[in-house]
Write a protein that holds these residues in place. Structure first.
Motif, PDB file in Angstrom:
ATOM      1  N   PRO A 183      -2.064  15.653  17.331  1.00  0.00           N
ATOM      2  CA  PRO A 183      -1.410  16.882  16.877  1.00  0.00           C
ATOM      3  C   PRO A 183      -0.791  16.687  15.498  1.00  0.00           C
ATOM      4  O   PRO A 183      -0.297  15.593  15.169  1.00  0.00           O
ATOM      5  CB  PRO A 183      -0.327  17.111  17.943  1.00  0.00           C
ATOM      6  N   LEU A 184      -0.805  17.722  14.682  1.00  0.00           N
ATOM      7  CA  LEU A 184      -0.260  17.637  13.335  1.00  0.00           C
ATOM      8  C   LEU A 184       1.212  17.238  13.352  1.00  0.00           C
ATOM      9  O   LEU A 184       1.667  16.458  12.513  1.00  0.00           O
ATOM     10  CB  LEU A 184      -0.439  18.985  12.624  1.00  0.00           C
ATOM     11  N   SER A 185       1.964  17.746  14.321  1.00  0.00           N
ATOM     12  CA  SER A 185       3.387  17.402  14.405  1.00  0.00           C
ATOM     13  C   SER A 185       3.582  15.898  14.592  1.00  0.00           C
ATOM     14  O   SER A 185       4.495  15.299  14.019  1.00  0.00           O
ATOM     15  CB  SER A 185       4.055  18.164  15.550  1.00  0.00           C
ATOM     16  N   THR A 186       2.714  15.275  15.382  1.00  0.00           N
ATOM     17  CA  THR A 186       2.811  13.834  15.613  1.00  0.00           C
ATOM     18  C   THR A 186       2.472  13.063  14.347  1.00  0.00           C
ATOM     19  O   THR A 186       3.131  12.070  14.017  1.00  0.00           O
ATOM     20  CB  THR A 186       1.866  13.413  16.752  1.00  0.00           C
ATOM     21  N   ALA A 187       1.451  13.509  13.623  1.00  0.00           N
ATOM     22  CA  ALA A 187       1.088  12.867  12.360  1.00  0.00           C
ATOM     23  C   ALA A 187       2.230  12.966  11.347  1.00  0.00           C
ATOM     24  O   ALA A 187       2.497  12.011  10.591  1.00  0.00           O
ATOM     25  CB  ALA A 187      -0.177  13.498  11.798  1.00  0.00           C
ATOM     26  N   LEU A 188       2.926  14.095  11.339  1.00  0.00           N
ATOM     27  CA  LEU A 188       4.053  14.274  10.416  1.00  0.00           C
ATOM     28  C   LEU A 188       5.222  13.367  10.786  1.00  0.00           C
ATOM     29  O   LEU A 188       5.892  12.805   9.908  1.00  0.00           O
ATOM     30  CB  LEU A 188       4.492  15.736  10.415  1.00  0.00           C
ATOM     31  N   ILE A 189       5.473  13.216  12.078  1.00  0.00           N
ATOM     32  CA  ILE A 189       6.530  12.292  12.527  1.00  0.00           C
ATOM     33  C   ILE A 189       6.177  10.871  12.114  1.00  0.00           C
ATOM     34  O   ILE A 189       7.027  10.124  11.605  1.00  0.00           O
ATOM     35  CB  ILE A 189       6.722  12.390  14.054  1.00  0.00           C
ATOM     36  N   ALA A 190       4.912  10.478  12.316  1.00  0.00           N
ATOM     37  CA  ALA A 190       4.462   9.135  11.942  1.00  0.00           C
ATOM     38  C   ALA A 190       4.588   8.919  10.438  1.00  0.00           C
ATOM     39  O   ALA A 190       5.028   7.857   9.980  1.00  0.00           O
ATOM     40  CB  ALA A 190       3.022   8.916  12.398  1.00  0.00           C
ATOM     41  N   ALA A 191       4.223   9.946   9.636  1.00  0.00           N
ATOM     42  CA  ALA A 191       4.305   9.823   8.185  1.00  0.00           C
ATOM     43  C   ALA A 191       5.760   9.673   7.732  1.00  0.00           C
ATOM     44  O   ALA A 191       6.070   8.846   6.863  1.00  0.00           O
ATOM     45  CB  ALA A 191       3.669  11.044   7.528  1.00  0.00           C
ATOM     46  N   ALA A 192       6.650  10.476   8.316  1.00  0.00           N
ATOM     47  CA  ALA A 192       8.065  10.410   7.948  1.00  0.00           C
ATOM     48  C   ALA A 192       8.669   9.062   8.333  1.00  0.00           C
ATOM     49  O   ALA A 192       9.444   8.467   7.561  1.00  0.00           O
ATOM     50  CB  ALA A 192       8.835  11.544   8.622  1.00  0.00           C
ATOM     51  N   LEU A 193       8.307   8.550   9.506  1.00  0.00           N
ATOM     52  CA  LEU A 193       8.819   7.253   9.946  1.00  0.00           C
ATOM     53  C   LEU A 193       8.250   6.135   9.084  1.00  0.00           C
ATOM     54  O   LEU A 193       8.962   5.181   8.740  1.00  0.00           O
ATOM     55  CB  LEU A 193       8.479   7.020  11.419  1.00  0.00           C
ATOM     56  N   CYS A 194       6.978   6.243   8.724  1.00  0.00           N
ATOM     57  CA  CYS A 194       6.349   5.255   7.839  1.00  0.00           C
ATOM     58  C   CYS A 194       7.077   5.219   6.500  1.00  0.00           C
ATOM     59  O   CYS A 194       7.442   4.152   5.997  1.00  0.00           O
ATOM     60  CB  CYS A 194       4.871   5.589   7.646  1.00  0.00           C
ATOM     61  N   GLY A 195       7.303   6.396   5.918  1.00  0.00           N
ATOM     62  CA  GLY A 195       7.988   6.464   4.640  1.00  0.00           C
ATOM     63  C   GLY A 195       9.407   5.939   4.702  1.00  0.00           C
ATOM     64  O   GLY A 195       9.840   5.157   3.836  1.00  0.00           O
ATOM     65  N   ALA A 196      10.148   6.330   5.730  1.00  0.00           N
ATOM     66  CA  ALA A 196      11.531   5.875   5.869  1.00  0.00           C
ATOM     67  C   ALA A 196      11.600   4.354   6.032  1.00  0.00           C
ATOM     68  O   ALA A 196      12.520   3.707   5.516  1.00  0.00           O
ATOM     69  CB  ALA A 196      12.187   6.562   7.060  1.00  0.00           C
ATOM     70  N   THR A 197      10.629   3.778   6.719  1.00  0.00           N
ATOM     71  CA  THR A 197      10.576   2.321   6.894  1.00  0.00           C
ATOM     72  C   THR A 197      10.219   1.630   5.581  1.00  0.00           C
ATOM     73  O   THR A 197      10.745   0.561   5.265  1.00  0.00           O
ATOM     74  CB  THR A 197       9.569   1.948   7.989  1.00  0.00           C
ATOM     75  N   LEU A 198       9.330   2.247   4.814  1.00  0.00           N
ATOM     76  CA  LEU A 198       9.006   1.713   3.487  1.00  0.00           C
ATOM     77  C   LEU A 198      10.248   1.683   2.601  1.00  0.00           C
ATOM     78  O   LEU A 198      10.470   0.722   1.849  1.00  0.00           O
ATOM     79  CB  LEU A 198       7.919   2.564   2.833  1.00  0.00           C
ATOM     80  N   GLY A 199      11.075   2.723   2.687  1.00  0.00           N
ATOM     81  CA  GLY A 199      12.303   2.760   1.908  1.00  0.00           C
ATOM     82  C   GLY A 199      13.289   1.672   2.313  1.00  0.00           C
ATOM     83  O   GLY A 199      14.069   1.181   1.483  1.00  0.00           O
ATOM     84  N   PHE A 200      13.239   1.293   3.584  1.00  0.00           N
ATOM     85  CA  PHE A 200      14.116   0.232   4.100  1.00  0.00           C
ATOM     86  C   PHE A 200      13.608  -1.161   3.739  1.00  0.00           C
ATOM     87  O   PHE A 200      14.405  -2.102   3.603  1.00  0.00           O
ATOM     88  CB  PHE A 200      14.219   0.384   5.631  1.00  0.00           C
ATOM     89  N   ALA A 201      12.297  -1.309   3.563  1.00  0.00           N
ATOM     90  CA  ALA A 201      11.678  -2.626   3.406  1.00  0.00           C
ATOM     91  C   ALA A 201      12.306  -3.487   2.307  1.00  0.00           C
ATOM     92  O   ALA A 201      12.550  -4.685   2.535  1.00  0.00           O
ATOM     93  CB  ALA A 201      10.173  -2.459   3.174  1.00  0.00           C
ATOM     94  N   PRO A 202      12.592  -2.967   1.105  1.00  0.00           N
ATOM     95  CA  PRO A 202      13.179  -3.842   0.069  1.00  0.00           C
ATOM     96  C   PRO A 202      14.531  -4.437   0.458  1.00  0.00           C
ATOM     97  O   PRO A 202      14.873  -5.547   0.023  1.00  0.00           O
ATOM     98  CB  PRO A 202      13.332  -2.903  -1.143  1.00  0.00           C
ATOM     99  N   PHE A 203      15.290  -3.732   1.270  1.00  0.00           N
ATOM    100  CA  PHE A 203      16.606  -4.211   1.682  1.00  0.00           C
ATOM    101  C   PHE A 203      16.518  -5.274   2.780  1.00  0.00           C
ATOM    102  O   PHE A 203      17.459  -6.029   2.990  1.00  0.00           O
ATOM    103  CB  PHE A 203      17.457  -3.043   2.184  1.00  0.00           C
TER     104      PHE A 203
END
Length: 337
Positions: A183-203
């Motif tokens: 479902p598109l909603s699930t893909a959007l949740i996965a994308a948002a979580l992926c991005g938020a984790t990428l933002g955390f990675a340098p720290f």
């Protein structure tokens, strides 16, 4: 998925990454003041380190996913909004536990109630195994989700290891969404979580300046469990097992071994394979690199299972994935000369 939906999903990932990094940087001074993780005999870190970056990761993931779903006018089921509420509740429990430890029983009960609310909100027509009575399947899903939420927390004990797990899995889920198998909603949740984790990675890059804390690892487990559930409901059960197979194997085998030794499984320890690897001569970077590459391989196998749509292929791919995971676990548990 249309071109506009594809672009929106990509934008959600990028925006989540930027917002996550900005928010983590903003709350860093507060976490230093109020939420320091002190090293102990079971810790992988050597100096006091602020924890609680998960506040930003989860807040951004939910905000970006919610706005993306609304902007695309995606048909959202009641269970999806219950998921968002349950994620906030579990994150709150984690935040309190980071500051002042909560006893095991109320923590598990609140988690179980949150998961049960999500499952109750799902349509009764949704089943993974139609031959199984619905109440039995939902009961098993409750136990499985409860275990997964906590095993992600258990596995979050080394710099970058959660990053090495979450990013390949969520990226794979986004690609599966692009193919129309989620479902598109699930893909959007996965994308948002992926991005938020990428933002955390340098720290969290070794040596980490910040940790997720329970406020991050527990709700990440819930969001991933939801994605795997949606994958299973889309008739891709093998893919739903393959994607988190390393975490499932490491945490479950460790739990069973500790139960066999009659150890108190709710107490912190250094028995996980990834922890033993650092004791056996692996550097932190070597461990997370192995986990990252392994997860990319498991994601590829999951993709093949979706492509072939065959019971025989699923069995073969699950065996292949299990061998790959077993090889890594064996390497981690073997002392280097």
């Amino acid at each position: 998925m249309s071109s506009f939906e594809l672009i929106t999903t990509f934008v959600a990932l990028v925006v989540a990454a930027v917002l996550s990094a900005v928010c983590i940087n903003a709350i860093h001074p507060l976490l230093i003041r109020y939420a320091m993780a002190r090293p102990n005999a079971r810790s992988s870190h050597k100096v006091p380190t602020p924890q609680g970056a998960g506040i930003a990761v989860i807040s951004v993931a939910l905000l970006v996913a919610g706005c993306s779903i609304a902007s695309l006018s995606v048909s959202a089921t009641p269970a999806l909004w219950v998921l968002f509420g349950a994620t906030i509740l579990i994150a709150t429990i984690g935040a309190i536990d980071d500051l002042r430890p909560i006893s095991v029983t109320p923590r598990l009960l609140l988690q179980a109630v949150s998961i049960a609310a999500i499952l109750f909100a799902l349509p009764p027509t949704l089943q993974i195994t139609p031959d199984l009575p619905l109440w039995i399947e939902r009961g098993l899903l409750l136990l499985a989700a409860l275990w997964f939420v906590n095993l992600v927390n258990f596995m979050d004990g080394l710099d970058w290891i959660t990053v090495a797990e979450v990013i390949p899995i969520t990226a794979a889920l986004v690609l599966i969404g692009f193919s129309g198998q989620l479902p598109l909603s699930t893909a959007l949740i996965a994308a948002a979580l992926c991005g938020a984790t990428l933002g955390f990675a340098p720290f969290n890059r070794p040596v980490a300046k910040m940790f997720l804390g329970d406020v991050g690892s527990l709700p990440i487990g819930l969001l991933l469990a939801w994605c795997f559930l949606q994958l299973a409901y889309a008739h891709h059960l093998a893919a739903a097992i393959l994607l988190p197979l390393y975490y499932l194997a490491d945490a479950t085998i460790t739990l069973l071994r500790r139960l066999a030794k009659r150890e108190p499984v709710w107490l912190a320890h250094r028995s996980h394979f990834y922890q033993r690897a650092t004791d056996n001569g692996f550097t932190v970077i070597e461990v997370v690199r192995t986990v990252f590459v392994l997860n990319i391989g498991l994601a590829a196998l999951a993709g093949l299972s979706i492509y072939f749509r065959s019971g025989v292929a699923d069995t073969a791919l699950l065996v292949l994935g299990s061998v790959a995971v077993a090889t890594s676990l064996r390497a981690f548990s073997t002392p280097r000369r």
